[in-house]
Enzyme design. Structure first.
Site, mmCIF file in Angstrom:
data_model
loop_
_atom_site.group_PDB
_atom_site.id
_atom_site.type_symbol
_atom_site.label_atom_id
_atom_site.label_comp_id
_atom_site.label_asym_id
_atom_site.label_seq_id
_atom_site.Cartn_x
_atom_site.Cartn_y
_atom_site.Cartn_z
ATOM 1 N N LEU A 147 -17.068 -64.349 -98.219
ATOM 2 C CA LEU A 147 -17.547 -65.269 -97.084
ATOM 3 C C LEU A 147 -16.514 -64.939 -96.177
ATOM 4 O O LEU A 147 -15.161 -64.897 -96.504
ATOM 5 C CB LEU A 147 -17.642 -66.509 -97.510
ATOM 6 C CG LEU A 147 -18.766 -66.847 -98.782
ATOM 7 C CD1 LEU A 147 -18.767 -68.297 -99.201
ATOM 8 C CD2 LEU A 147 -20.048 -66.188 -98.316
ATOM 9 N N HIS A 148 -17.079 -65.118 -94.839
ATOM 10 C CA HIS A 148 -15.978 -64.725 -93.659
ATOM 11 C C HIS A 148 -16.691 -66.027 -92.472
ATOM 12 O O HIS A 148 -17.635 -66.531 -92.942
ATOM 13 C CB HIS A 148 -16.028 -63.432 -93.331
ATOM 14 C CG HIS A 148 -17.196 -62.536 -93.021
ATOM 15 N ND1 HIS A 148 -18.213 -63.057 -91.992
ATOM 16 C CD2 HIS A 148 -17.881 -61.694 -93.593
ATOM 17 C CE1 HIS A 148 -19.315 -62.460 -92.224
ATOM 18 N NE2 HIS A 148 -19.088 -61.345 -93.079
ATOM 19 N N HIS B 147 -20.308 -66.038 -92.191
ATOM 20 C CA HIS B 147 -20.931 -66.879 -92.747
ATOM 21 C C HIS B 147 -20.950 -68.191 -92.766
ATOM 22 O O HIS B 147 -21.929 -69.228 -92.787
ATOM 23 C CB HIS B 147 -20.432 -66.732 -94.485
ATOM 24 C CG HIS B 147 -20.930 -65.139 -94.920
ATOM 25 N ND1 HIS B 147 -19.818 -64.557 -95.154
ATOM 26 C CD2 HIS B 147 -22.089 -64.477 -95.381
ATOM 27 C CE1 HIS B 147 -20.400 -63.217 -95.737
ATOM 28 N NE2 HIS B 147 -21.707 -63.269 -95.634
ATOM 29 N N GLN C 157 -30.752 -53.978 -103.632
ATOM 30 C CA GLN C 157 -30.684 -53.515 -102.338
ATOM 31 C C GLN C 157 -29.702 -52.411 -102.003
ATOM 32 O O GLN C 157 -29.228 -51.929 -100.865
ATOM 33 C CB GLN C 157 -30.395 -54.675 -101.447
ATOM 34 C CG GLN C 157 -29.164 -55.229 -101.579
ATOM 35 C CD GLN C 157 -29.255 -56.426 -100.659
ATOM 36 O OE1 GLN C 157 -29.731 -57.674 -101.174
ATOM 37 N NE2 GLN C 157 -28.362 -56.614 -99.570
ATOM 38 N N GLY D 118 -27.737 -63.745 -90.016
ATOM 39 C CA GLY D 118 -26.972 -63.397 -88.925
ATOM 40 C C GLY D 118 -27.368 -62.276 -88.132
ATOM 41 O O GLY D 118 -28.024 -61.213 -88.878
ATOM 42 N N GLN E 85 -32.251 -56.260 -90.612
ATOM 43 C CA GLN E 85 -32.810 -57.290 -91.810
ATOM 44 C C GLN E 85 -33.392 -58.637 -91.285
ATOM 45 O O GLN E 85 -34.149 -59.098 -91.762
ATOM 46 C CB GLN E 85 -31.303 -57.641 -92.458
ATOM 47 C CG GLN E 85 -31.631 -58.850 -93.611
ATOM 48 C CD GLN E 85 -30.410 -59.130 -94.485
ATOM 49 O OE1 GLN E 85 -30.131 -57.958 -95.347
ATOM 50 N NE2 GLN E 85 -29.628 -60.020 -94.141
ATOM 51 N N SER F 73 -18.370 -58.349 -94.698
ATOM 52 C CA SER F 73 -17.382 -58.085 -96.111
ATOM 53 C C SER F 73 -16.838 -56.858 -96.343
ATOM 54 O O SER F 73 -16.123 -56.957 -96.911
ATOM 55 C CB SER F 73 -18.588 -58.652 -97.154
ATOM 56 O OG SER F 73 -19.029 -59.815 -96.747
ATOM 57 N N ARG F 74 -17.484 -56.008 -95.697
ATOM 58 C CA ARG F 74 -16.927 -54.496 -95.745
ATOM 59 C C ARG F 74 -15.864 -54.112 -95.084
ATOM 60 O O ARG F 74 -15.116 -53.106 -95.148
ATOM 61 C CB ARG F 74 -18.020 -53.687 -95.654
ATOM 62 C CG ARG F 74 -19.397 -53.613 -96.708
ATOM 63 C CD ARG F 74 -20.282 -52.452 -96.387
ATOM 64 N NE ARG F 74 -21.128 -52.633 -97.574
ATOM 65 C CZ ARG F 74 -22.405 -52.723 -97.682
ATOM 66 N NH1 ARG F 74 -23.027 -53.499 -96.560
ATOM 67 N NH2 ARG F 74 -23.195 -52.866 -98.751
HETATM 68 O O1 PAF Z 1 -27.228 -60.228 -95.848
HETATM 69 C C1 PAF Z 1 -26.858 -60.074 -96.958
HETATM 70 O O2 PAF Z 1 -25.803 -60.831 -97.580
HETATM 71 C C2 PAF Z 1 -27.994 -59.864 -97.956
HETATM 72 O O3 PAF Z 1 -28.884 -58.876 -97.363
HETATM 73 C C3 PAF Z 1 -28.982 -61.095 -98.534
HETATM 74 C C4 PAF Z 1 -29.728 -61.521 -97.290
HETATM 75 C C5 PAF Z 1 -28.045 -62.207 -99.185
HETATM 76 C C6 PAF Z 1 -29.838 -60.615 -99.495
HETATM 77 O O4 PAF Z 1 -29.251 -60.132 -100.654
#
Ligand code: PAF
Length: 271
Positions: free
Chosen positions: A24-25, A28, A52, A139, A145, A178-179
């Site tokens: 988390l950052h 989030h 995913q 976000g 997404q 996070s990357r």
């Molecule tokens: O954005 C993310 O961190 C992921 O794609 C999510 C929405 C938690 C689904 O795994």
């Protein structure tokens, strides 16, 4: 989790939800604040969803630190952390029922990462059915997404409010992700070109430059960074994600994916 949510709702509480993959950052944390503002209780899920990730992607090395995440959630006033195991999310050992959006998911991230949005939709649909949120916060950093999941919510009639929150950036402009922890100091410096090139677009398109001119300037700027390699830069309609050539205020999203070293970063801006 379902029983807890049902009880909260029966007690007249609105359930807010922030799905995450942990690490988390501040981005989030801003989603958690928004969920708390719009609801009475806040649930955060932490689950690194295998479906995913592509076979050559970073699933196994994706940063995981539950204790750190737990403390951050606690400090943000989160009521429940839902951190399921793989067996709880995929009881058959693998996904056997999929949720797939087939219009906005196809291009850009969808083209570069085949199967990615099918994994995202499947796990998010499942999380919605488990957490039973009234409101879910995502976000803008993951613009596609958001567009894909908004469609899923509409198409499958999930009874919830879907909220998109602004991208949170480091003081120098780099979008929080996070990357970012994968970047070396030199790569971290080169990565600033993403936001700088979006700033070009935000300045030059309203000033009358064409998409082709702006795109060429963005490519030059990012291309001048030794560790950067562009995957795509796209000028699109913010909802359909189809390419647009003419700038109209609020109707153009510039999105990009760039490899910086081995790390693939994404960023975007609605102009
Ligand atoms: O954005 C993310 O961190 C992921 O794609 C999510 C929405 C938690 C689904 O795994």
């Amino acid at each position: 989790m379902q029983a807890w949510s049902r009880a909260a709702r029966a007690a007249g509480k609105r359930v807010g939800f922030v799905p995450t993959m942990g690490c988390l950052h501040d981005g989030h944390l801003s989603l958690m604040r928004e969920a708390k503002r719009r609801a009475d209780v806040c649930v955060v899920s932490i689950y690194v969803n295998p479906t995913q990730f592509g076979p050559k992607e970073d699933f196994s090395k994706y940063p995981r630190d539950f204790e750190r995440d737990r403390k951050l959630c606690e400090s943000a006033g989160v009521d429940v952390i839902f951190a399921p195991t793989d067996a709880e999310i995929y009881p058959a050992g693998a996904a056997t029922t999929w949720v797939e959006e087939t219009a906005v998911a196809e291009r850009w991230e969808g083209a570069s990462r085949p199967g990615h949005f099918r994994g995202v939709c499947t796990v998010v649909a499942k999380l919605f059915n488990i957490v039973l949120p009234d409101v879910a916060c995502f976000g803008q950093k993951d613009a596609q997404q958001c567009a894909v999941l908004k469609r899923m919510v509409r198409d499958l009639s999930f009874p919830l409010e879907f909220v998109v929150c602004p991208t949170v950036r480091e003081p120098d402009g780099l979008a929080m992700s996070s990357r970012n922890v994968y970047l070396s100091p030199a790569e971290r410096q080169d990565a600033l070109a993403l936001k700088q090139s979006l700033d070009f677009a935000a300045r030059d398109l309203p000033a009358g430059r064409t998409v082709d001119e702006v795109s060429a300037a963005m490519v030059r700027l990012i291309g001048s960074k030794p560790s950067a390699r562009i995957d795509y830069i796209a000028f699109v309609d913010p909802e359909t994600l189809l390419p647009v050539k003419r700038y109209e205020p609020g109707r153009m999203l510039v999105m990009m994916a760039v490899f910086v070293g081995k790390t693939r970063l994404i960023d975007n801006m609605v102009l």
